[in-house]
Design a protein around this motif. Structure first.
Motif, PDB file in Angstrom:
ATOM      1  N   ARG A  23       0.849  -1.189   0.000  1.00 46.49           N
ATOM      2  CA  ARG A  23       0.000   0.000   0.000  1.00 46.49           C
ATOM      3  C   ARG A  23       0.884   1.237   0.000  1.00 46.49           C
ATOM      4  O   ARG A  23       1.980   1.222   0.558  1.00 46.49           O
ATOM      5  N   LYS A  70      -3.176   1.541  -4.076  1.00 47.30           N
ATOM      6  CA  LYS A  70      -2.472   0.422  -4.707  1.00 47.30           C
ATOM      7  C   LYS A  70      -1.769   0.980  -5.946  1.00 47.30           C
ATOM      8  O   LYS A  70      -2.282   1.854  -6.638  1.00 47.30           O
ATOM      9  N   HIS A 114      -7.332   4.040  -5.139  1.00 44.98           N
ATOM     10  CA  HIS A 114      -7.646   3.652  -3.767  1.00 44.98           C
ATOM     11  C   HIS A 114      -7.691   2.129  -3.664  1.00 44.98           C
ATOM     12  O   HIS A 114      -8.210   1.447  -4.543  1.00 44.98           O
ATOM     13  N   GLU A 115      -7.119   1.613  -2.570  1.00 48.88           N
ATOM     14  CA  GLU A 115      -6.979   0.165  -2.419  1.00 48.88           C
ATOM     15  C   GLU A 115      -8.318  -0.575  -2.472  1.00 48.88           C
ATOM     16  O   GLU A 115      -8.378  -1.693  -2.973  1.00 48.88           O
ATOM     17  N   ASP A 116      -9.391   0.036  -2.003  1.00 51.10           N
ATOM     18  CA  ASP A 116     -10.684  -0.647  -1.994  1.00 51.10           C
ATOM     19  C   ASP A 116     -11.334  -0.689  -3.370  1.00 51.10           C
ATOM     20  O   ASP A 116     -12.381  -1.317  -3.541  1.00 51.10           O
ATOM     21  N   ARG A 117     -10.681  -0.080  -4.373  1.00 53.14           N
ATOM     22  CA  ARG A 117     -11.247  -0.076  -5.723  1.00 53.14           C
ATOM     23  C   ARG A 117     -10.303  -0.677  -6.763  1.00 53.14           C
ATOM     24  O   ARG A 117     -10.527  -0.560  -7.963  1.00 53.14           O
ATOM     25  N   ASP A 119      -9.758  -3.758  -7.647  1.00 52.98           N
ATOM     26  CA  ASP A 119     -10.366  -4.786  -8.505  1.00 52.98           C
ATOM     27  C   ASP A 119     -11.171  -4.140  -9.640  1.00 52.98           C
ATOM     28  O   ASP A 119     -11.128  -4.612 -10.782  1.00 52.98           O
TER      29      ASP A 119
END
Length: 132
Positions: A23, A70, A114-117, A119
């Motif tokens: 991260r 990411k 952003h790490e939560d996006r 994928d």
């Protein structure tokens, strides 16, 4: 298909793409750190920004942080030779409703999402023709 579009499509297909496991954070600093090992340490005279991996954040004196991202690397077969390459990345991600931060080096371009996006970002890039 125009020649430039053909060249862009070929470059996209031949580009090595890697999503890093770690991260990353953007740090606002009063001074640019003297130690190396950061993805980016930049000063324009009024603003000092460091982009670094999570493990190094506490080693950098900072006054602000924007986290967590990411890192996606695009290693081009022909750097500096493909007009529209960055636009292809940013448009693909923007069309998917994602914000993207871009950094370029001599042989690679990098996108931070952003790490939560991540994928969603990978799916959008695959849909554009990138191999992940």
């Amino acid at each position: 298909m125009s020649t430039s579009l053909s060249k862009l499509s070929k470059t996209i297909y031949l580009t090595d793409v890697r999503v890093y496991k770690g991260r990353y954070a953007y740090l606002r600093c009063n001074t640019t750190p003297s130690d190396g090992g950061h993805l980016l340490a930049f000063s324009n005279g009024a603003d000092q920004t460091v982009v670094t991996c999570e493990e190094r954040v506490d080693r950098v004196e900072h006054t602000g942080i924007e986290a967590w991202y990411k890192l996606i690397e695009f290693r081009l077969p022909t750097p500096f030779q493909t007009p529209g390459f960055i636009a292809a990345i940013t448009t693909s991600l923007s069309d998917a409703g994602l914000n993207v931060l871009v950094i370029s080096s001599f042989v690679s371009d990098y996108a931070l999402v952003h790490e939560d996006r991540v994928d969603e970002a990978a799916d959008a890039l695959r849909n554009r023709g990138f191999k992940l």
